[in-house]
Scaffold this motif. Structure first.
Motif, PDB file in Angstrom:
ATOM      1  N   ARG A   5      14.648  -3.293  13.653  1.00  0.00           N
ATOM      2  CA  ARG A   5      14.538  -2.887  12.251  1.00  0.00           C
ATOM      3  C   ARG A   5      15.539  -3.658  11.396  1.00  0.00           C
ATOM      4  O   ARG A   5      15.238  -4.052  10.269  1.00  0.00           O
ATOM      5  CB  ARG A   5      14.760  -1.382  12.112  1.00  0.00           C
ATOM      6  CG  ARG A   5      13.582  -0.553  12.591  1.00  0.00           C
ATOM      7  CD  ARG A   5      13.746   0.882  12.134  1.00  0.00           C
ATOM      8  NE  ARG A   5      14.903   1.511  12.738  1.00  0.00           N
ATOM      9  CZ  ARG A   5      14.873   2.196  13.868  1.00  0.00           C
ATOM     10  NH1 ARG A   5      13.752   2.317  14.531  1.00  0.00           N
ATOM     11  NH2 ARG A   5      15.959   2.752  14.366  1.00  0.00           N
ATOM     12  N   ARG A 130       0.009   3.887   4.689  1.00  0.00           N
ATOM     13  CA  ARG A 130       0.407   4.327   6.023  1.00  0.00           C
ATOM     14  C   ARG A 130       1.870   4.749   5.993  1.00  0.00           C
ATOM     15  O   ARG A 130       2.630   4.358   5.101  1.00  0.00           O
ATOM     16  CB  ARG A 130       0.216   3.198   7.043  1.00  0.00           C
ATOM     17  CG  ARG A 130      -1.203   2.650   7.116  1.00  0.00           C
ATOM     18  CD  ARG A 130      -1.998   3.307   8.239  1.00  0.00           C
ATOM     19  NE  ARG A 130      -2.360   4.678   7.998  1.00  0.00           N
ATOM     20  CZ  ARG A 130      -3.566   5.064   7.562  1.00  0.00           C
ATOM     21  NH1 ARG A 130      -4.497   4.177   7.280  1.00  0.00           N
ATOM     22  NH2 ARG A 130      -3.832   6.345   7.410  1.00  0.00           N
ATOM     23  N   SER A 132       4.252   3.731   7.711  1.00  0.00           N
ATOM     24  CA  SER A 132       5.126   2.554   7.806  1.00  0.00           C
ATOM     25  C   SER A 132       5.337   1.880   6.460  1.00  0.00           C
ATOM     26  O   SER A 132       6.266   1.070   6.303  1.00  0.00           O
ATOM     27  CB  SER A 132       4.537   1.552   8.802  1.00  0.00           C
ATOM     28  OG  SER A 132       3.237   1.157   8.403  1.00  0.00           O
ATOM     29  N   ASP A 133       4.498   2.198   5.470  1.00  0.00           N
ATOM     30  CA  ASP A 133       4.666   1.592   4.151  1.00  0.00           C
ATOM     31  C   ASP A 133       5.874   2.154   3.406  1.00  0.00           C
ATOM     32  O   ASP A 133       6.398   1.498   2.505  1.00  0.00           O
ATOM     33  CB  ASP A 133       3.408   1.796   3.304  1.00  0.00           C
ATOM     34  CG  ASP A 133       2.243   0.948   3.793  1.00  0.00           C
ATOM     35  OD1 ASP A 133       2.495  -0.139   4.348  1.00  0.00           O
ATOM     36  OD2 ASP A 133       1.095   1.385   3.642  1.00  0.00           O
ATOM     37  N   ARG A 136       8.851   0.084   4.416  1.00  0.00           N
ATOM     38  CA  ARG A 136       8.584  -1.277   3.940  1.00  0.00           C
ATOM     39  C   ARG A 136       8.860  -1.402   2.446  1.00  0.00           C
ATOM     40  O   ARG A 136       9.499  -2.372   1.994  1.00  0.00           O
ATOM     41  CB  ARG A 136       7.125  -1.643   4.238  1.00  0.00           C
ATOM     42  CG  ARG A 136       6.729  -3.025   3.705  1.00  0.00           C
ATOM     43  CD  ARG A 136       5.285  -3.345   4.016  1.00  0.00           C
ATOM     44  NE  ARG A 136       4.340  -2.455   3.358  1.00  0.00           N
ATOM     45  CZ  ARG A 136       3.922  -2.597   2.107  1.00  0.00           C
ATOM     46  NH1 ARG A 136       4.389  -3.571   1.348  1.00  0.00           N
ATOM     47  NH2 ARG A 136       3.047  -1.748   1.584  1.00  0.00           N
ATOM     48  N   GLU A 159      12.467   5.963   9.530  1.00  0.00           N
ATOM     49  CA  GLU A 159      11.851   5.481  10.769  1.00  0.00           C
ATOM     50  C   GLU A 159      12.363   6.247  11.982  1.00  0.00           C
ATOM     51  O   GLU A 159      11.581   6.622  12.879  1.00  0.00           O
ATOM     52  CB  GLU A 159      12.110   3.991  10.931  1.00  0.00           C
ATOM     53  CG  GLU A 159      11.336   3.138   9.940  1.00  0.00           C
ATOM     54  CD  GLU A 159      11.758   1.688   9.934  1.00  0.00           C
ATOM     55  OE1 GLU A 159      10.913   0.853   9.590  1.00  0.00           O
ATOM     56  OE2 GLU A 159      12.929   1.395  10.245  1.00  0.00           O
ATOM     57  N   ASP A 197      -2.178  10.649   9.005  1.00  0.00           N
ATOM     58  CA  ASP A 197      -1.186  10.054   9.911  1.00  0.00           C
ATOM     59  C   ASP A 197      -0.176  11.109  10.359  1.00  0.00           C
ATOM     60  O   ASP A 197       0.211  11.158  11.530  1.00  0.00           O
ATOM     61  CB  ASP A 197      -0.443   8.924   9.205  1.00  0.00           C
ATOM     62  CG  ASP A 197      -1.243   7.642   9.107  1.00  0.00           C
ATOM     63  OD1 ASP A 197      -2.354   7.588   9.664  1.00  0.00           O
ATOM     64  OD2 ASP A 197      -0.756   6.697   8.471  1.00  0.00           O
TER      65      ASP A 197
END
Length: 294
Positions: A5, A130, A132-133, A136, A159, A197
């Motif tokens: 990461r 998602r 994970s966005d 990001r 995360e 999700d």
């Protein structure tokens, strides 16, 4: 994993800034390169979740315009409003002289964004879909505002928290879930939605995962037909008792008998680090269903 990461954050920073003199360039979710001569100092956010992301990324002190309903953190309430996400006041935004506008592809009007760009404003368009966005986009905002250390802390915490939940419920018995995002009309989510999700991460199964639209409207009869084991959701903050009562009074007996769990929509319907709190609430609810079925 932590090392990976950190490397990702370094790569974002490298991609965003080649040299101090060259300014900053980062590709947004349209695939459009957005260029800044220097780190953003005057930021306008065009949706509540974007204001929250900016604050979480360490750039909150630079936000001088927000969309209506931007109420977290509390500091956002004191910032000038520039309309709501679906219709912003372009003239008011221009008067604030922002050097960065954070926009929402599916929530803002494309014409408004085009007008801002024609006025010479840098518009960074996002489309979080998602889990994970979330980290990001935190890192992207950190790169654009030169607040990368704060952004990385927030991204890593998100995360790590989501990873812990994923590991905890990886082998859990599946629970069939109906998730309500609005009551009248009754609206749920498909597998393309971030809430789906979260359900999957907690060991649940979204009963409308295969719907053809992101947020399908469904009937009570359709909900009963897919045989959920639990009902979760909530359309407005602070309506937990009303949410439970409405399902306890449903005209279909099979639905009245199901366990019902209210989840604060601000914790799960906004694409921000608070999704971790919402995910913990969903996971706790599904675990209670499992315990009661043993």
């Amino acid at each position: 994993m932590v090392r990976g990461r950190y490397l990702a954050a370094v790569l974002v920073a490298i991609a965003a800034t080649s040299t101090a003199g060259a300014g900053i360039e980062l590709r947004d979710d349209r695939g459009v390169p957005v260029r800044l001569a220097a780190p953003a100092q005057r930021i306008v956010t065009l949706a509540p979740h974007l204001a929250e992301l900016a604050f979480a990324a360490g750039a909150g002190a630079r936000v001088l315009g927000v969309a209506r309903f931007s109420d977290f953190p509390r500091e956002a309430l004191a910032i000038a409003q520039i309309g709501d996400a679906s219709r912003v006041d372009v003239e008011r935004i221009a008067a604030l002289r922002p050097d960065l506008v954070l926009a929402w592809k599916s929530g803002n009007q494309a014409g408004d964004l085009e007008r801002l760009e024609r006025l010479g404003r840098a518009v960074f368009v996002t489309e979080p879909a998602r889990l994970s966005d979330v980290p990001r986009l935190l890192r992207a905002i950190g790169a654009l505002a030169a607040t990368a250390p704060a952004a990385e802390r927030a991204a890593s915490a998100f995360e790590q928290g989501m990873g812990a939940l994923r590991a905890q419920y990886a082998g859990a018995r599946r629970v069939r879930v109906f998730y309500e995002v609005w009551h009248r009309p009754l609206i749920t989510v498909s597998r393309a939605h971030m809430i789906s999700d979260v359900i999957g991460l907690c060991g649940g199964e979204n009963v409308f995962a295969h719907a053809s639209t992101l947020t399908p409207t469904v009937s009570l009869e359709a909900v009963a037909a897919v045989r959920p084991e639990a009902i979760l959701g909530g359309s407005r903050p602070g309506r937990d008792e009303a949410f439970t009562r409405e399902w306890r009074e449903a005209p279909i007996r099979a639905l009245r008998a199901l366990p019902v769990f209210y989840v604060d929509p601000d914790l799960i319907q906004r694409q921000t680090p608070r999704l971790l709190e919402g995910a913990r609430a969903v996971c706790a609810a599904l675990e209670q269903v499992r315990r009661n079925r043993r």
